[in-house]
Structures are given as C-alpha cells and as structure tokens.
Design a protein around this motif. Sequence first.
Motif, short mmCIF file in Angstrom:
data_model
loop_
_atom_site.label_atom_id
_atom_site.label_comp_id
_atom_site.label_asym_id
_atom_site.label_seq_id
_atom_site.Cartn_x
_atom_site.Cartn_y
_atom_site.Cartn_z
N VAL A 75 7.24 -4.56 -10.66
CA VAL A 75 6.44 -3.35 -10.01
C VAL A 75 6.87 -2.06 -10.26
O VAL A 75 8.14 -1.91 -10.13
CB VAL A 75 6.34 -3.49 -8.53
N THR A 76 6.15 -1.36 -10.98
CA THR A 76 6.49 0.11 -11.62
C THR A 76 5.47 1.20 -10.99
O THR A 76 4.33 1.08 -11.08
CB THR A 76 6.57 -0.05 -12.99
N VAL A 77 6.12 1.96 -10.07
CA VAL A 77 5.17 3.19 -9.41
C VAL A 77 5.73 4.47 -10.20
O VAL A 77 6.67 5.07 -10.02
CB VAL A 77 5.52 3.06 -8.04
N SER A 78 4.67 4.90 -10.83
CA SER A 78 4.91 6.10 -11.82
C SER A 78 3.38 6.87 -11.93
O SER A 78 2.60 6.16 -12.31
CB SER A 78 5.77 5.77 -13.10
N SER A 79 3.71 8.13 -12.27
CA SER A 79 2.50 8.93 -12.54
C SER A 79 2.45 8.99 -14.13
O SER A 79 1.47 9.73 -14.46
CB SER A 79 2.26 10.10 -11.73
N ASN A 95 0.79 -1.30 0.24
CA ASN A 95 -0.17 -0.04 0.21
C ASN A 95 0.78 1.27 -0.01
O ASN A 95 1.85 1.28 0.40
CB ASN A 95 -0.79 -0.13 1.40
N SER A 96 0.27 2.36 -0.22
CA SER A 96 1.02 3.56 -0.25
C SER A 96 2.25 3.48 -1.00
O SER A 96 3.38 3.97 -0.61
CB SER A 96 1.44 4.14 1.22
N LEU A 97 2.17 3.17 -2.03
CA LEU A 97 3.36 2.80 -3.08
C LEU A 97 4.16 4.06 -3.53
O LEU A 97 3.41 5.10 -3.84
CB LEU A 97 3.10 2.05 -4.30
N LYS A 98 5.38 4.01 -3.44
CA LYS A 98 6.19 5.24 -3.61
C LYS A 98 6.98 4.79 -5.17
O LYS A 98 7.38 3.68 -5.22
CB LYS A 98 7.13 5.38 -2.70
N PRO A 99 7.57 5.85 -5.76
CA PRO A 99 8.30 5.63 -6.86
C PRO A 99 9.46 4.83 -6.50
O PRO A 99 9.97 3.97 -7.38
CB PRO A 99 8.68 7.10 -7.54
N GLU A 100 10.16 4.95 -5.19
CA GLU A 100 11.36 4.09 -4.99
C GLU A 100 11.05 2.84 -4.81
O GLU A 100 12.00 2.07 -4.45
CB GLU A 100 11.84 4.90 -3.87
N ASP A 101 9.97 2.33 -4.67
CA ASP A 101 9.36 0.97 -4.69
C ASP A 101 9.60 0.20 -5.98
O ASP A 101 9.24 -1.08 -6.15
CB ASP A 101 8.08 0.90 -4.06
N THR A 102 9.77 0.93 -7.08
CA THR A 102 9.85 0.28 -8.43
C THR A 102 11.09 -0.66 -8.48
O THR A 102 12.16 -0.17 -7.91
CB THR A 102 10.04 1.35 -9.42
N ALA A 103 10.78 -1.82 -8.92
CA ALA A 103 11.61 -2.85 -8.79
C ALA A 103 11.39 -4.16 -9.45
O ALA A 103 10.09 -4.02 -9.48
CB ALA A 103 12.48 -2.94 -7.28
N LEU A 104 12.09 -5.07 -9.72
CA LEU A 104 11.67 -6.36 -9.87
C LEU A 104 11.75 -7.24 -8.46
O LEU A 104 12.50 -7.03 -7.61
CB LEU A 104 12.69 -7.12 -10.70
#
Length: 128
Positions: free
Chosen positions: A124-128, A84-93
């Motif tokens: 997982v890619t967190v991006s707007s 939850n509350s994912l952030k761009p820095e959570d982007t990773a394999l």
Amino acid sequence: QLQLVESGGGLVQPGGSLRLSCAASGFTLDAYAIGWFRQVPGKEREGVSCITSSGGSTKYDDSVKGRFTISRDNAKNTVYLQMNSLKPEDTALYYCAAQRTWYGCSRYSRVTSDFTYWGQGTQVTVSS
C-alpha cells in the motif's frame, strides 16, 4: 497447501480508500482469529487490526482507529480491511495472519508468534 493470499493494495492519494482482502486456501478461516500487520523497510512489523474467529470482537491500533474497519465473511473464507482517509504514513507492506490460540486477538500486536499462517503481503502506497 495451506496459505493466505492478500490482495487489494496499490497506489492511492492521501485521503483515498482501499480495501484489502485476505483469502485462505487449503483451510477454512472460521476457526481462526485474523490479524492485519504492516511493515516499512527498516522498521519492526506492527499490528494494525485483529478480528476474532466469530467476528464478534475487533481491535485496532490507535493510529488507524476511526479510519480502518476489519470484517470477515466466513462463507467466502475471506477477511477484509477497509482503509479510509489514508495518510502517507500508512504506506507499508500489509500482511494478514491467522491464529487459533486461546488468546484470540487479546495480544495480537505483542505476540505475533501466536500466528501460524502468514500471507506474502500486499503493498500500500499513499502518495500524491
């Protein structure tokens, strides 16, 4: 064939949620501690979370505490990572891995060689 298969990754906006699944085939997970790890190109793989075989103990990296929840359903032979509350820095394999050493989750982020089985990962890619 003994394997772990991750699923549930994808593209999500900052603040959004995803639930990753780690399913086992060829063996049962109930005797194994399961760890979730992530890796960004050019960086070392890092431990995200771990759950003991019984599910009675969990560990989280400081960067995800309060946002991620690890759980397991041994009847379904599956472990989950609710993010939850994912952030761009959570982007990773994101990878899941299984191990049944005496150490359980106590050193999961420092000694990844304890883990016997690894999945192929889900992006997982967190991006707007």
